[in-house]
Design an enzyme around this catalytic site. Structure first.
Site: not given
Length: 276
Positions: A85, A160, A228
């Protein structure tokens, strides 16, 4: 997660070589799956037709691809697929730099956590050229069950990002439901039985809330990695003039969890923030 994904490919009969910074981990993969351990990125990719990357942060992706990495050592025509990701803009950059060096690059982040990787049931969101997607599809099918080509380079990462927005809301929602139930004197296990099959049902409620009630805060997905992800989403959304108020609120809670020393717990450790 990457170890399990590589294991599925090896079990399906594909010859697999692997590299990670912790060489001793590769020896475990060699013993369990017959995967060939490599001491450098160059050794791992130099003869590969298809290369998969699963690391932690965008900076790690840049290192693996650009710093004496994949784009310097992969053979012409190789297909390099980043399943981390990461940043959509980085995915586009790698696609363009790969094209200049004769390496085809795709972004294919996943959802489903440790259990999805272990069971080969990940959702895989793919950005890149259609022909490359079709070539990679049999390999993706060893790792996941819901595999969707979303469009050109970067679109896997954008998908995502949207996924993580929804996960952030669902995680905060089931956590607050459990906290309310506890304060109201409800049996939280019966609560899940009562609401899980109705309009409140979600993957997070079904799979993660029971782990919370068992006191299982082990990481299927790390708090630090969720932070993150949410920061990537926040940056991408603001570049497009969009304020995501729910995401911003959940991110602030997780940043406070990081300050509490919970970086290496699973995302379900949000319950500790509320109980604190």
């Amino acid at each position: 997660m990457g170890a399990q994904q590589a294991g599925h490919l090896a079990k399906a009969g594909y010859p697999v070589s692997a590299y990670t910074h912790k060489y001793e981990k590769l020896l475990e993969l060699e013993k369990e799956f017959g995967i060939a351990p490599c001491k450098t990125v160059a050794q791992a990719v130099q003869d590969a037709d298809v290369i998969f990357v699963m690391v932690g942060y965008p900076a790690d992706v840049e290192e693996v691809f650009l710093q004496d990495g994949i784009l310097d050592h992969a053979k012409a025509g190789a297909l390099a697929i980043d399943m981390t990701t990461s940043s959509p803009s980085l995915a586009v950059r790698l696609y363009e730099e790969g094209k200049a060096k004769g390496v085809r690059v795709m972004d294919a982040p996943v959802s489903g956590g440790d259990s999805g990787a272990r069971n080969g049931t990940l959702s895989i969101m793919v950005g890149g050229d259609e022909a490359d997607f079709q070539e990679a599809l049999p390999l993706f099918e060893q790792m996941g069950k819901n595999i969707v080509h979303m469009g050109p380079a970067g679109f896997g990462q954008h998908t995502k990002a949207a996924n993580q927005i929804a996960v952030a809301g669902a995680t905060a929602a089931y956590t607050e439901a459990l906290v309310y139930a506890e304060k109201a004197g409800l049996d939280p296990n019966r609560l899940l039985e009562a609401i899980g099959a109705g309009a409140a049902g979600s993957w997070q409620l079904t799979n993660m809330a029971p782990r919370v009630l068992k006191g299982d805060l082990a990481p299927g997905f790390f708090v630090k990695h969720f932070i993150k992800d949410m920061k990537i989403v926040q940056q991408e959304s603001r570049q497009r003039g969009v304020e995501l108020e729910m995401l911003d609120a959940v991110l602030k809670m997780y940043e406070k969890m990081s300050e509490m020393g919970l970086d290496d717990r699973g995302t379900q450790a949000l319950i500790q923030y509320y109980r604190k």
